[in-house]
Write a protein that holds these residues in place. Structure first.
Motif, PDB file in Angstrom:
ATOM      1  N   LEU A   1      -3.722 -15.753 -47.001  1.00  0.00           N
ATOM      2  CA  LEU A   1      -4.950 -16.469 -47.317  1.00  0.00           C
ATOM      3  C   LEU A   1      -5.999 -15.450 -47.747  1.00  0.00           C
ATOM      4  O   LEU A   1      -6.329 -14.534 -46.989  1.00  0.00           O
ATOM      5  N   LYS A   2      -6.474 -15.586 -48.978  1.00  0.00           N
ATOM      6  CA  LYS A   2      -7.518 -14.710 -49.512  1.00  0.00           C
ATOM      7  C   LYS A   2      -8.652 -15.582 -50.018  1.00  0.00           C
ATOM      8  O   LYS A   2      -8.430 -16.721 -50.426  1.00  0.00           O
ATOM      9  N   VAL A   3      -9.852 -15.033 -49.985  1.00  0.00           N
ATOM     10  CA  VAL A   3     -11.042 -15.793 -50.339  1.00  0.00           C
ATOM     11  C   VAL A   3     -11.733 -15.139 -51.531  1.00  0.00           C
ATOM     12  O   VAL A   3     -12.007 -13.932 -51.497  1.00  0.00           O
ATOM     13  N   ILE A   4     -12.005 -15.917 -52.577  1.00  0.00           N
ATOM     14  CA  ILE A   4     -12.746 -15.414 -53.727  1.00  0.00           C
ATOM     15  C   ILE A   4     -14.234 -15.554 -53.419  1.00  0.00           C
ATOM     16  O   ILE A   4     -14.716 -16.661 -53.169  1.00  0.00           O
ATOM     17  N   LEU A   5     -14.947 -14.437 -53.418  1.00  0.00           N
ATOM     18  CA  LEU A   5     -16.385 -14.457 -53.174  1.00  0.00           C
ATOM     19  C   LEU A   5     -17.127 -14.005 -54.425  1.00  0.00           C
ATOM     20  O   LEU A   5     -16.614 -13.217 -55.220  1.00  0.00           O
ATOM     21  N   ILE A   6     -18.365 -14.487 -54.579  1.00  0.00           N
ATOM     22  CA  ILE A   6     -19.241 -14.057 -55.664  1.00  0.00           C
ATOM     23  C   ILE A   6     -20.612 -13.742 -55.078  1.00  0.00           C
ATOM     24  O   ILE A   6     -21.080 -14.437 -54.165  1.00  0.00           O
ATOM     25  N   ASN A   7     -21.217 -12.698 -55.582  1.00  0.00           N
ATOM     26  CA  ASN A   7     -22.571 -12.330 -55.194  1.00  0.00           C
ATOM     27  C   ASN A   7     -23.525 -12.942 -56.211  1.00  0.00           C
ATOM     28  O   ASN A   7     -23.631 -12.464 -57.344  1.00  0.00           O
ATOM     29  N   MET A   8     -24.223 -13.982 -55.820  1.00  0.00           N
ATOM     30  CA  MET A   8     -25.157 -14.667 -56.715  1.00  0.00           C
ATOM     31  C   MET A   8     -26.587 -14.176 -56.531  1.00  0.00           C
ATOM     32  O   MET A   8     -27.507 -14.754 -57.090  1.00  0.00           O
ATOM     33  N   SER A   9     -26.769 -13.125 -55.764  1.00  0.00           N
ATOM     34  CA  SER A   9     -28.109 -12.578 -55.545  1.00  0.00           C
ATOM     35  C   SER A   9     -28.426 -11.502 -56.592  1.00  0.00           C
ATOM     36  O   SER A   9     -27.575 -11.162 -57.418  1.00  0.00           O
ATOM     37  N   ASN A  10     -29.622 -10.972 -56.522  1.00  0.00           N
ATOM     38  CA  ASN A  10     -30.034  -9.877 -57.404  1.00  0.00           C
ATOM     39  C   ASN A  10     -29.866  -8.518 -56.745  1.00  0.00           C
ATOM     40  O   ASN A  10     -30.276  -7.505 -57.305  1.00  0.00           O
ATOM     41  N   GLU A  11     -29.295  -8.495 -55.552  1.00  0.00           N
ATOM     42  CA  GLU A  11     -29.137  -7.275 -54.768  1.00  0.00           C
ATOM     43  C   GLU A  11     -27.655  -7.004 -54.513  1.00  0.00           C
ATOM     44  O   GLU A  11     -26.845  -7.922 -54.505  1.00  0.00           O
ATOM     45  N   LYS A  12     -27.320  -5.736 -54.246  1.00  0.00           N
ATOM     46  CA  LYS A  12     -25.971  -5.413 -53.788  1.00  0.00           C
ATOM     47  C   LYS A  12     -25.794  -6.006 -52.393  1.00  0.00           C
ATOM     48  O   LYS A  12     -26.730  -6.024 -51.591  1.00  0.00           O
ATOM     49  N   VAL A  13     -24.587  -6.502 -52.120  1.00  0.00           N
ATOM     50  CA  VAL A  13     -24.262  -7.059 -50.805  1.00  0.00           C
ATOM     51  C   VAL A  13     -22.991  -6.382 -50.309  1.00  0.00           C
ATOM     52  O   VAL A  13     -22.030  -6.231 -51.061  1.00  0.00           O
ATOM     53  N   THR A  14     -23.002  -5.981 -49.052  1.00  0.00           N
ATOM     54  CA  THR A  14     -21.840  -5.329 -48.453  1.00  0.00           C
ATOM     55  C   THR A  14     -21.109  -6.306 -47.542  1.00  0.00           C
ATOM     56  O   THR A  14     -21.723  -6.955 -46.696  1.00  0.00           O
ATOM     57  N   ILE A  15     -19.805  -6.411 -47.740  1.00  0.00           N
ATOM     58  CA  ILE A  15     -18.934  -7.206 -46.874  1.00  0.00           C
ATOM     59  C   ILE A  15     -18.202  -6.217 -45.979  1.00  0.00           C
ATOM     60  O   ILE A  15     -17.550  -5.286 -46.467  1.00  0.00           O
ATOM     61  N   LYS A  16     -18.292  -6.424 -44.678  1.00  0.00           N
ATOM     62  CA  LYS A  16     -17.684  -5.510 -43.704  1.00  0.00           C
ATOM     63  C   LYS A  16     -16.433  -6.134 -43.081  1.00  0.00           C
ATOM     64  O   LYS A  16     -16.302  -7.356 -43.027  1.00  0.00           O
ATOM     65  N   ASP A  17     -15.548  -5.280 -42.616  1.00  0.00           N
ATOM     66  CA  ASP A  17     -14.351  -5.732 -41.921  1.00  0.00           C
ATOM     67  C   ASP A  17     -14.755  -6.608 -40.731  1.00  0.00           C
ATOM     68  O   ASP A  17     -15.660  -6.261 -39.968  1.00  0.00           O
ATOM     69  N   GLY A  18     -14.107  -7.761 -40.610  1.00  0.00           N
ATOM     70  CA  GLY A  18     -14.368  -8.668 -39.498  1.00  0.00           C
ATOM     71  C   GLY A  18     -15.504  -9.630 -39.736  1.00  0.00           C
ATOM     72  O   GLY A  18     -15.716 -10.554 -38.942  1.00  0.00           O
ATOM     73  N   GLU A  19     -16.252  -9.460 -40.833  1.00  0.00           N
ATOM     74  CA  GLU A  19     -17.359 -10.363 -41.130  1.00  0.00           C
ATOM     75  C   GLU A  19     -16.836 -11.759 -41.461  1.00  0.00           C
ATOM     76  O   GLU A  19     -15.826 -11.908 -42.148  1.00  0.00           O
ATOM     77  N   ARG A  20     -17.537 -12.772 -40.979  1.00  0.00           N
ATOM     78  CA  ARG A  20     -17.157 -14.152 -41.292  1.00  0.00           C
ATOM     79  C   ARG A  20     -17.609 -14.452 -42.720  1.00  0.00           C
ATOM     80  O   ARG A  20     -18.792 -14.432 -43.022  1.00  0.00           O
ATOM     81  N   ILE A  21     -16.641 -14.730 -43.604  1.00  0.00           N
ATOM     82  CA  ILE A  21     -16.923 -14.822 -45.034  1.00  0.00           C
ATOM     83  C   ILE A  21     -16.809 -16.226 -45.612  1.00  0.00           C
ATOM     84  O   ILE A  21     -17.304 -16.491 -46.699  1.00  0.00           O
ATOM     85  N   ALA A  22     -16.139 -17.109 -44.919  1.00  0.00           N
ATOM     86  CA  ALA A  22     -15.920 -18.472 -45.418  1.00  0.00           C
ATOM     87  C   ALA A  22     -15.470 -19.319 -44.244  1.00  0.00           C
ATOM     88  O   ALA A  22     -15.334 -18.827 -43.125  1.00  0.00           O
ATOM     89  N   GLN A  23     -15.249 -20.592 -44.520  1.00  0.00           N
ATOM     90  CA  GLN A  23     -14.706 -21.462 -43.482  1.00  0.00           C
ATOM     91  C   GLN A  23     -13.553 -22.261 -44.060  1.00  0.00           C
ATOM     92  O   GLN A  23     -13.444 -22.434 -45.268  1.00  0.00           O
ATOM     93  N   ILE A  24     -12.682 -22.704 -43.174  1.00  0.00           N
ATOM     94  CA  ILE A  24     -11.518 -23.479 -43.598  1.00  0.00           C
ATOM     95  C   ILE A  24     -11.562 -24.841 -42.913  1.00  0.00           C
ATOM     96  O   ILE A  24     -11.832 -24.943 -41.719  1.00  0.00           O
TER      97      ILE A  24
END
Length: 143
Positions: free
Chosen positions: A89-112
């Motif tokens: 299971l992989k999740v496609i993410l997009i950064n829609m902000s005007n800033e850089k965003v960091t995704i860290k290991d273990g961060e909650r990124i989506a829901q199922i």
């Protein structure tokens, strides 16, 4: 419905955070942080492999907090996982902000969320019934 999960991540299994939750959070399973520049898209692994019954689908949905606070969403709106898929299971993410965003290991990124689905019998016809609405659509009743 029974959900079988192989967890090859470093994180606990997804769970419902409250009794009224309809979705379980998915966590990023990363070796190093991911930095998304504005409008970057990335495929984020979870380390999870699922098996669930035919007649259901799993929907991967954005987390509202990430969308509001960081501008992170899913470019395809909702990701569909079919009951016969057995890959990670992989999740496609997009950064829609005007800033850089960091995704860290273990961060909650989506829901199922799991939904029962119907498979219709397809019947090809020459015409379909008329209704009061007819062909009206795309704002025909006003904005």
């Amino acid at each position: 419905m029974k959900l079988k999960i192989i967890n090859k991540s470093k994180h606990p299994l997804p769970k419902y955070e409250t009794k009224g939750s309809s979705g379980m959070d998915l966590r990023a399973n990363l070796e190093e942080d991911l930095v998304l520049k504005p409008l970057d898209r990335v495929l984020v692994p979870t380390g999870l492999f699922l098996e669930f019954e035919k007649g259901y689908e799993a929907q991967v949905r954005a987390r509202s907090g990430l969308a509001l606070k960081k501008g992170i969403g899913l470019p395809n709106g909702i990701g569909t996982i079919d009951s016969d898929y057995r890959g990670e299971l992989k999740v496609i993410l997009i950064n829609m902000s005007n800033e850089k965003v960091t995704i860290k290991d273990g961060e909650r990124i989506a829901q199922i969320v799991f939904m029962k689905i119907e498979t219709p019998e397809i019947i090809e016809v020459e015409e379909i019934s008329d209704t009061e609405r007819g062909y009206g659509g795309f704002g025909h009743t006003g904005v």
